[in-house]
Design an enzyme around this catalytic site. Structure first.
Site, PDB file in Angstrom:
ATOM      1  CE  LYS A  74      89.645  70.005  84.761  1.00 34.97           C
ATOM      2  NZ  LYS A  74      89.525  71.049  83.720  1.00 34.97           N
ATOM      3  CB  THR A  75      96.835  69.076  86.218  1.00 33.12           C
ATOM      4  OG1 THR A  75      95.924  68.213  85.541  1.00 33.12           O
ATOM      5  CG2 THR A  75      98.074  68.277  86.625  1.00 33.12           C
ATOM      6  CG  ASP A 119      93.428  64.680  84.403  1.00 31.20           C
ATOM      7  OD1 ASP A 119      92.387  65.344  84.620  1.00 31.20           O
ATOM      8  OD2 ASP A 119      94.193  64.934  83.451  1.00 31.20           O
ATOM      9  CB  THR A 168      85.884  68.034  81.193  1.00 31.46           C
ATOM     10  OG1 THR A 168      85.765  66.688  80.695  1.00 31.46           O
ATOM     11  CG2 THR A 168      87.352  68.432  81.197  1.00 31.46           C
ATOM     12  NE  ARG A 227      95.814  71.643  78.823  1.00 29.53           N
ATOM     13  CZ  ARG A 227      94.969  70.727  79.284  1.00 29.53           C
ATOM     14  NH1 ARG A 227      94.072  70.192  78.483  1.00 29.53           N
ATOM     15  NH2 ARG A 227      95.031  70.352  80.550  1.00 29.53           N
TER      16      ARG A 227
END
Length: 336
Positions: A74-75, A119, A168, A227
């Site tokens: 997402k980032t 975020d 999330t 990640r």
């Protein structure tokens, strides 16, 4: 939003107080364009069209909300959107914005058409969230100057901007807040092929000798999450450097994952404990998430956000109105 009597408006026009900078390694590994971003085909293609349309019209992109499990990019997508729009990028997080004045200072300092990334946007305090309502719709913020009978409302215009939020827990956003995001995209777990691309690219940037068999083995065990894939790559790299000649093949990966207590399906000890607990203590379920968290000695949010999504995605666990239940596939995994 109240401003103390002796505090002037200029206090809230300070240069971006909570903005964060990514670590050098994260910047190095993060793709900068859509064409370099593997996976998430549906969301990526939609965003490419939305960005192209905004550039063609010469107007800021509509506000964007990206939601999905942690670690899916997402980032990274927020950075890519800013790069494709060729606009300044600013970043902060929901927990760091304690007071409306914190957000007001950031908004007042944004350049025209800038992108502001928040975020964990679901963790914004309600007072801060309400400041965003008028900022997102009217590009203005309302502040209260003074106290008591002398208090008055002052409207401060802000430059047109694009807000990109990442969460999330989409259900934690209020309906009025969520409705202000014109673009809403969900990120899903990655296919093995996309993870292999990410691993090969990351290994090249970090100078790691990663064989094709090692890349595939790592991708299979990465829980569908970039990640996790890059984290496992670094740890297996440690084992390869110290215990082997440095080349990471499938055998080195299997040995490294065994040392990390991760099996061939990518499940770690907590994943197996969850499945085993539902199977043995609760006869396969259904079991409530609170009872399961207490039994495992783990936070409910950790189980819900970190472990459970992948177990459900793999088909080992199912959710029902009565609670969590072990599937036939989950039972077969435990008996294998």
């Amino acid at each position: 939003m109240e401003i103390q009597k002796n505090v002037t408006i200029e206090r809230y026009v300070s240069p971006l107080p909570q903005l964060e900078e990514a670590a050098p390694t994260a910047i190095q590994l993060r793709p900068s364009r859509f064409n370099d971003y593997p996976g998430q085909k549906h969301a990526k293609e939609n965003l490419k069209i939305f960005v192209a349309a905004a550039k063609k019209r010469g107007r800021p992109l509509d506000h964007v909300i990206l939601h999905g499990p942690p670690g899916l990019g997402k980032t990274t997508l927020a950075h890519i959107i800013a790069n494709e729009l060729e606009v300044p990028f600013h970043s902060t997080s929901g927990p760091s914005l304690d007071k409306p004045g914190d957000l007001a200072g950031i908004l007042a300092g944004l350049e025209p058409s800038a992108l502001l990334f928040i975020d964990e946007i679901h963790r914004l305090p309600i007072q801060v969230e309400e400041v965003l309502y008028s900022a997102m719709e009217n590009f203005a913020i309302d502040v209260i100057v003074g106290q008591g009978p002398t208090a008055r409302s002052v409207t401060i215009p802000v430059s047109p901007f694009t807000l990109v939020g990442a969460t999330t827990r989409l259900s934690s956003l209020s309906r009025p807040f969520l409705s202000r995001f014109g673009i809403q995209e969900k990120l899903d777990f990655y296919e093995v092929e996309a993870l292999e691309e990410i691993l090969v690219r990351g290994a090249g940037l970090l100078g790691i000798q990663l064989g094709s068999s090692g890349a595939h083995e790592l991708a299979v065990c990465s829980r569908g999450t970039p990640r996790v894939a890059l984290r496992l790559l670094r740890r297996v790299w440690d084992f390869a450097e110290v215990l082997h000649a440095g080349l990471i093949d499938d055998e080195v990966v299997r040995e490294g994952l065994l040392r990390l207590d991760i099996d061939s399906k990518g499940l770690d000890r907590m994943d197996r404990d969850i499945l085993s607990m539902v199977h043995t203590r609760y006869q396969g379920g259904p079991v409530g998430i609170e009872a399961l968290a207490i039994t495992l000695g783990e936070e409910r949010s950790t189980i819900e956000e970190v472990y459970e999504p992948f177990l459900v995605y793999c088909g080992y666990l199912s959710r029902s109105p009565r609670g969590r239940m072990l599937t036939e596939k989950g039972i077969a995994y435990l008996q294998a």
